[in-house]
Scaffold this motif. Structure first.
Motif, PDB file in Angstrom:
ATOM      1  N   THR A   1     -15.655  12.512 -27.789  1.00  0.00           N
ATOM      2  CA  THR A   1     -14.664  12.461 -26.712  1.00  0.00           C
ATOM      3  C   THR A   1     -15.004  13.381 -25.557  1.00  0.00           C
ATOM      4  OG1 THR A   1     -13.350  14.142 -27.872  1.00  0.00           O
ATOM      5  CG2 THR A   1     -12.809  11.830 -28.284  1.00  0.00           C
ATOM      6  N   GLN A   2     -16.157  14.023 -25.565  1.00  0.00           N
ATOM      7  CA  GLN A   2     -16.543  14.955 -24.508  1.00  0.00           C
ATOM      8  C   GLN A   2     -17.821  14.464 -23.851  1.00  0.00           C
ATOM      9  OE1 GLN A   2     -15.136  17.871 -23.238  1.00  0.00           O
ATOM     10  NE2 GLN A   2     -16.759  17.580 -21.741  1.00  0.00           N
TER      11      GLN A   2
ATOM     12  N   ASP B   1     -16.998  17.184 -12.764  1.00  0.00           N
ATOM     13  CA  ASP B   1     -17.219  18.459 -12.090  1.00  0.00           C
ATOM     14  C   ASP B   1     -18.185  19.375 -12.837  1.00  0.00           C
ATOM     15  OD1 ASP B   1     -15.552  17.707 -10.085  1.00  0.00           O
ATOM     16  OD2 ASP B   1     -13.780  18.712 -10.889  1.00  0.00           O
ATOM     17  N   LEU B   2     -18.349  19.182 -14.131  1.00  0.00           N
ATOM     18  CA  LEU B   2     -19.263  20.014 -14.907  1.00  0.00           C
ATOM     19  C   LEU B   2     -20.624  19.358 -15.114  1.00  0.00           C
ATOM     20  CD1 LEU B   2     -16.830  21.325 -17.682  1.00  0.00           C
ATOM     21  CD2 LEU B   2     -17.364  22.354 -15.473  1.00  0.00           C
TER      22      LEU B   2
ATOM     23  N   ARG C   1     -22.629  22.477 -17.528  1.00  0.00           N
ATOM     24  CA  ARG C   1     -21.978  23.731 -17.908  1.00  0.00           C
ATOM     25  C   ARG C   1     -21.274  23.520 -19.242  1.00  0.00           C
ATOM     26  NH1 ARG C   1     -21.462  26.726 -12.965  1.00  0.00           N
ATOM     27  NH2 ARG C   1     -21.888  25.402 -11.153  1.00  0.00           N
ATOM     28  N   ASN C   2     -21.406  24.460 -20.121  1.00  0.00           N
ATOM     29  CA  ASN C   2     -20.780  24.345 -21.438  1.00  0.00           C
ATOM     30  C   ASN C   2     -19.257  24.321 -21.276  1.00  0.00           C
ATOM     31  OD1 ASN C   2     -19.982  24.469 -24.098  1.00  0.00           O
ATOM     32  ND2 ASN C   2     -21.490  26.004 -24.660  1.00  0.00           N
ATOM     33  N   PRO C   3     -18.583  23.233 -21.647  1.00  0.00           N
ATOM     34  CA  PRO C   3     -17.136  23.157 -21.441  1.00  0.00           C
ATOM     35  C   PRO C   3     -16.338  24.122 -22.307  1.00  0.00           C
ATOM     36  CG  PRO C   3     -17.890  21.265 -22.689  1.00  0.00           C
ATOM     37  CD  PRO C   3     -19.123  22.006 -22.255  1.00  0.00           C
ATOM     38  N   GLU C   4     -16.982  24.736 -23.310  1.00  0.00           N
ATOM     39  CA  GLU C   4     -16.256  25.664 -24.170  1.00  0.00           C
ATOM     40  C   GLU C   4     -16.105  27.043 -23.537  1.00  0.00           C
ATOM     41  OE1 GLU C   4     -18.333  25.765 -27.823  1.00  0.00           O
ATOM     42  OE2 GLU C   4     -17.892  23.673 -28.360  1.00  0.00           O
ATOM     43  N   TYR C   5     -16.865  27.306 -22.495  1.00  0.00           N
ATOM     44  CA  TYR C   5     -16.780  28.614 -21.861  1.00  0.00           C
ATOM     45  C   TYR C   5     -15.542  28.699 -20.982  1.00  0.00           C
ATOM     46  CZ  TYR C   5     -21.609  29.433 -23.317  1.00  0.00           C
ATOM     47  OH  TYR C   5     -22.747  29.605 -24.043  1.00  0.00           O
TER      48      TYR C   5
END
Length: 350
Positions: free
Chosen positions: A57-58, A192-193, A63-67
Motif C-alpha cells: 500500500t506504499q 511529493d516523496l 525519501r523514506n516515508p518512515e522518517y
C-alpha cells in the motif's frame, strides 16, 4: 546421624531410566539424515522476482516515508495546497505557557469574527476552528514551497511517456492503490516523496521569494480561505503595531493584557504573507487586512469600479459622437452656402 536431604531437590531429580531414554532419542534425531528437495527446472531458469522494499500500500519513494522529515514534508505540501492565505511570523524563544495564552486569545478573536458574520446574515462559513498557528522546520518548509511551486506532476508524467500513478496530490494517498512492485526510480511516480519530484526541484534551492525569510525560528498562520476579516483579527492580536490595527481594549478583553500574553507577543514579528500563490510584503499584507467587509466588500468595490468605468467610457464615447455630429453639421452648412453663392450671382446678373 544421617545427613538430611531436601525434599525440593528430590522432586527436581530425573529418574535414571528416563534420563537414558532422552539421551537415546537425541542421538537418534541427530543421526537422522536431512534431505533438501532439489529446485525444479522452472525455478532454475526463471529470473527471480524483484523484492519490493515498500509495503503493497506504499508507493516507492526517494525519501523514506518512515522518517519524521518525510512526514513533515508531506504535511507542509498539503498545507500549502489547501491554504490560500498563509502569514509568516518570526518568534524568539517563546515558552509553552506563552504559546498557550496566545493561541487562546487568537481563538477568541477569530470566533468573534464568525459570530459577527453570522449576525449580519452572510453565508460565509465559520472557519475559526480551522485557523491554526504553528512553528515550522524552515529547511523542510522551503523544500515544500519549491515542490508546490515548481513541480508539475502532469508535465513530469508526460515527459516520461508513462501514465502517472493515481495519487491524490493533497493527501498523497489513493482509495484504490495498486500493488507496487516497481523501483523508486520509476518516472511514473509523481508524488511529493518521489525521485521525480526530488530531481525537479533539486536545482531550485533558494530561488523562491520566501526563501530569504525562512531563516531562524519561524511560525505560520494558515487560513483555509482568503478572509481579510479573519486576517485582520489575527494581526490585531499577534502584531498590532506592525500591522497598524488597533489592539483590544482592556475593558473589552482584559485577558489579552495579561503579562504572560504581552511577554509572548513582544517576541513575535510579522515577516510576509502568501495570498493565492503570491508573496506579499508587510505593506501589502496590511492592505489585505484593511479590506472592509471581507471578500464581499472587495467584490462590491470591484463592481462599483466597473460601473464607474463603464459610465465614463459611455460618456467619452457619447462626447466623441456629439463632437463628430456637430463638426459634420457645420461642414454641411458651409458646403451649402458655397453651392448657393454662384447661383445667386447668376440670378442677379440676369
Amino acid at each position: 546421624m544421617p545427613p538430611r536431604l531436601r525434599i525440593s531437590s528430590l522432586g527436581h531429580q530425573i529418574p535414571r531410566c528416563q534420563y537414558e531414554l532422552q539421551i537415546v532419542r537425541s542421538a537418534s534425531t541427530a543421526a537422522a539424515p536431512v534431505f533438501t528437495p532439489a529446485a525444479s527446472i522452472e525455478q532454475m531458469t526463471r529470473s527471480p522476482v524483484p523484492v519490493s522494499r515498500s509495503p503493497p500500500t506504499q508507493l516507492p519513494s526517494h525519501r523514506n516515508p518512515e522518517y519524521r522529515r518525510s512526514q513533515l514534508l508531506r504535511s507542509y505540501t498539503s498545507l500549502l495546497r489547501t491554504s490560500p492565505l498563509i502569514v509568516l511570523f518570526q518568534h524568539n524563544n517563546l515558552k509553552s505557557m506563552e504559546w498557550a495564552a496566545i493561541r487562546r486569545e487568537l481563538a477568541n478573536a477569530l470566533k468573534k469574527v464568525d459570530d459577527k458574520i453570522a449576525t449580519e446574515g452572510r453565508t460565509a462559513p465559520a472557519i475559526a476552528p480551522y485557523i491554526k498557528i504553528q512553528t515550522i522546520q524552515t529547511s523542510i518548509f522551503e523544500v515544500a514551497l519549491r515542490i508546490v511551486e515548481y513541480f508539475k506532476p502532469t508535465d513530469a508524467a508526460l515527459a516520461s511517456g508513462q501514465p502517472p500513478r493515481a495519487v491524490d496530490p493533497v493527501t498523497q494517498t489513493s482509495a484504490e492503490l495498486p500493488a507496487v512492485s516497481g523501483s523508486k526510480d520509476d518516472p511514473a511516480l509523481t508524488h511529493d516523496l518521489s525521485r521525480t519530484a526530488h530531481l525537479a526541484v533539486k536545482n531550485t534551492k533558494g530561488m523562491h521569494e520566501l526563501s530569504p525569510l525562512l531563516v531562524g525560528p519561524v511560525a505560520i498562520l494558515s487560513i483555509p480561505i482568503v478572509s481579510p476579516e479573519h486576517m485582520k483579527a489575527a494581526l490585531s492580536i499577534l502584531t498590532p503595531k506592525e500591522a497598524g490595527f488597533p489592539t483590544p481594549s482592556r475593558k473589552a478583553n482584559p485577558d489579552y493584557h495579561d503579562p504572560i500574553v504581552q511577554n509572548g507577543l513582544r517576541k513575535i514579528n510579522l515577516l510576509a504573507a502568501r495570498v493565492d500563490n503570491q508573496v506579499f510584503d508587510i505593506n501589502q499584507t496590511k492592505w489585505v487586512g484593511s479590506i472592509e467587509g471581507g471578500m464581499d466588500g472587495l467584490r462590491s468595490q470591484l463592481v462599483t469600479a466597473l460601473q464607474s468605468m463603464s459610465s465614463s467610457v459611455a460618456t467619452t464615447l457619447e462626447g466623441a459622437g456629439k463632437s463628430l455630429y456637430f463638426t459634420m453639421e457645420s461642414r454641411r452648412s458651409v458646403l451649402e452656402e458655397e453651392e448657393k453663392g454662384p447661383t445667386g450671382d447668376k440670378s442677379e446678373s440676369s
